[in-house]
Design an enzyme around this catalytic site. Structure first.
Site, PDB file in Angstrom:
ATOM      1  N   HIS A   1     -31.782  57.799  57.370  1.00  0.00           N
ATOM      2  CA  HIS A   1     -30.717  56.823  57.632  1.00  0.00           C
ATOM      3  C   HIS A   1     -30.945  55.518  56.893  1.00  0.00           C
ATOM      4  O   HIS A   1     -30.008  54.851  56.488  1.00  0.00           O
ATOM      5  CB  HIS A   1     -30.626  56.541  59.135  1.00  0.00           C
TER       6      HIS A   1
ATOM      7  N   ARG B   1     -12.322  44.627  43.161  1.00  0.00           N
ATOM      8  CA  ARG B   1     -12.324  45.228  44.503  1.00  0.00           C
ATOM      9  C   ARG B   1     -13.449  46.262  44.642  1.00  0.00           C
ATOM     10  O   ARG B   1     -14.077  46.377  45.688  1.00  0.00           O
ATOM     11  CB  ARG B   1     -10.966  45.864  44.827  1.00  0.00           C
TER      12      ARG B   1
ATOM     13  N   LEU C   1      -7.247  47.230  54.010  1.00  0.00           N
ATOM     14  CA  LEU C   1      -7.659  47.216  52.612  1.00  0.00           C
ATOM     15  C   LEU C   1      -6.734  46.273  51.856  1.00  0.00           C
ATOM     16  O   LEU C   1      -5.515  46.345  52.001  1.00  0.00           O
ATOM     17  CB  LEU C   1      -7.561  48.617  52.004  1.00  0.00           C
TER      18      LEU C   1
ATOM     19  N   GLU D   1      -1.669  48.516  58.356  1.00  0.00           N
ATOM     20  CA  GLU D   1      -1.421  49.116  57.040  1.00  0.00           C
ATOM     21  C   GLU D   1      -1.099  50.578  57.249  1.00  0.00           C
ATOM     22  O   GLU D   1      -1.166  51.085  58.368  1.00  0.00           O
ATOM     23  CB  GLU D   1      -2.639  48.961  56.128  1.00  0.00           C
TER      24      GLU D   1
ATOM     25  N   LYS E   1     -13.508  50.123  50.509  1.00  0.00           N
ATOM     26  CA  LYS E   1     -12.777  51.348  50.164  1.00  0.00           C
ATOM     27  C   LYS E   1     -13.785  52.501  50.093  1.00  0.00           C
ATOM     28  O   LYS E   1     -14.196  52.935  49.016  1.00  0.00           O
ATOM     29  CB  LYS E   1     -12.050  51.134  48.826  1.00  0.00           C
TER      30      LYS E   1
ATOM     31  N   ARG F   1     -33.481  63.457  53.833  1.00  0.00           N
ATOM     32  CA  ARG F   1     -32.420  62.749  54.549  1.00  0.00           C
ATOM     33  C   ARG F   1     -33.016  61.629  55.390  1.00  0.00           C
ATOM     34  O   ARG F   1     -33.928  61.868  56.195  1.00  0.00           O
ATOM     35  CB  ARG F   1     -31.673  63.736  55.442  1.00  0.00           C
TER      36      ARG F   1
HETATM   37  N1  PMP Z   1      -4.565  50.655  52.364  1.00  0.00           N
HETATM   38  C1  PMP Z   1      -5.243  51.819  52.333  1.00  0.00           C
HETATM   39  C2  PMP Z   1      -5.939  52.286  53.565  1.00  0.00           C
HETATM   40  C3  PMP Z   1      -5.288  52.584  51.150  1.00  0.00           C
HETATM   41  O1  PMP Z   1      -5.973  53.735  51.116  1.00  0.00           O
HETATM   42  C4  PMP Z   1      -4.562  52.140  50.019  1.00  0.00           C
HETATM   43  C5  PMP Z   1      -4.556  52.958  48.767  1.00  0.00           C
HETATM   44  N2  PMP Z   1      -5.709  52.781  48.019  1.00  0.00           N
HETATM   45  C6  PMP Z   1      -3.883  50.920  50.094  1.00  0.00           C
HETATM   46  C7  PMP Z   1      -3.903  50.197  51.279  1.00  0.00           C
HETATM   47  C8  PMP Z   1      -3.105  50.370  48.908  1.00  0.00           C
HETATM   48  O2  PMP Z   1      -3.983  49.842  47.949  1.00  0.00           O
HETATM   49  P1  PMP Z   1      -3.582  49.779  46.406  1.00  0.00           P
HETATM   50  O3  PMP Z   1      -2.313  49.032  46.304  1.00  0.00           O
HETATM   51  O4  PMP Z   1      -4.721  49.065  45.772  1.00  0.00           O
HETATM   52  O5  PMP Z   1      -3.451  51.197  45.931  1.00  0.00           O
END
Ligand code: PMP
Length: 292
Positions: free
Chosen positions: A107, A52, A208, A184, A152, A105
């Site tokens: 972009h 990931r 995510l 989520e 992430k 700096r």
């Molecule tokens: N969604 C978001 C937005 C998150 O920040 C997290 C935590 N990392 C998760 C889902 C859960 O992911 P994981 O099970 O890999 O911790």
């Protein structure tokens, strides 16, 4: 308590770790991260987290700065150092890769920077099943994020603002709603149980892909519990028999109240209880196996 950190090739006391204010991670939020659980000094689901991490890095046009073997070696050293240091058999690792120092700096993404690699691991206090069964309360919140939520990124301001809404409302997490559909939590995925079927939203750019989420689906498959990946509206969620939130840090928590309404009579449900046991068993077996 002193904590050891890893920064660009060196293990040092965390208080001594420092990077330039001109790191693009600082200036643009130009970086990605992972949070990885450690149980009985064993790093859990490391390959999945590194895959990931790689996916997040590709999403921001970077490449993995270490091989999987190098990551494994450096993170294992970090965990062992911190185990000696603070005696934490159970820990959680935070690791972060930013694009690195850039004097002027700009972009435009430069291609000649040295990434900044940082990792730290903290002791983790385990919560018992009985404690987790108390459950958590959640509210719905409107999605204020960008459209690359599968990355992430360390640029988490939208998530912290939505989480703060939950805290201000006196609850533990907010479920993000986009166009009427629940996606989520602000730092978790969610599951719903209705008429004996577990469901969770399908993977896509707006959420995510949680490692815990995938693990739970694999456990549902293994133990022959019916499951589906499908879009879930906020309205359906209110009718759920059970709701859970999941993450590497929290494991699986039952939600006992959503938008002020009780879920499952305000108690953890039987599917949660079963899945909690399966997940605990998986983690325990993994932590006892010889190779990672
Ligand atoms: N969604 C978001 C937005 C998150 O920040 C997290 C935590 N990392 C998760 C889902 C859960 O992911 P994981 O099970 O890999 O911790």
């Amino acid at each position: 308590m002193s904590i050891i950190a890893y920064l660009n090739g060196k293990f040092i006391p965390a208080e001594e770790a420092s990077i330039s204010p001109l790191d693009r991670g600082m200036v643009f939020g130009d970086g990605v991260y992972e949070v990885i659980p450690v149980f009985n000094r064993k790093i859990l689901y490391l390959e999945e987290h590194l895959d990931r991490l790689n996916q997040s890095l590709q999403g921001i046009r970077m490449t993995l700065p270490h091989t999987h073997a190098e990551w494994k070696s450096l993170l294992t050293t970090l965990v062992e150092e911190n185990n000696l240091n603070h005696g934490g058999e159970h820990q959680w690792i935070y690791l972060q890769v930013t694009r690195g120092f850039q004097l002027v700096r700009d972009h435009q993404i430069p291609n000649n920077l040295t990434p900044t690699v940082f990792a730290i691991s903290y002791p983790k206090i385990l919560t018992s099943k009985e404690e987790q069964a108390q459950g958590i309360k959640v509210i719905a919140t409107t999605d204020i994020r960008w459209k690359y939520c599968y990355i992430k990124t360390t640029a988490r301001l939208a998530y912290t603002l939505m989480y703060q809404e939950a805290k201000d409302a006196g609850v533990d997490e907010a479920i993000i709603i986009n166009n009427g559909y629940a996606l989520e939590g602000t730092s978790s995925n969610f599951f719903m149980v209705r008429h004996g079927v577990i469901s969770t939203p399908p993977k896509g750019p707006l959420l995510l892909s949680g490692i815990t989420r995938d693990k739970i689906l694999a456990l549902a498959e293994k133990h022959k519990i019916p499951y589906r990946e499908n879009k879930i509206s906020e309205r359906e969620l209110l009718k759920a028999d059970e709701i859970w939130i999941t993450s590497s840090i929290r494991g699986i928590y039952p939600v006992v109240e959503f938008n002020g309404e009780p879920i499952s009579n305000g108690k953890a449900g039987p599917f949660w209880s079963k899945m909690w046991d399966y997940y605990a068993e998986d983690i325990t077996n993994l932590s006892l196996s010889v190779s990672n």
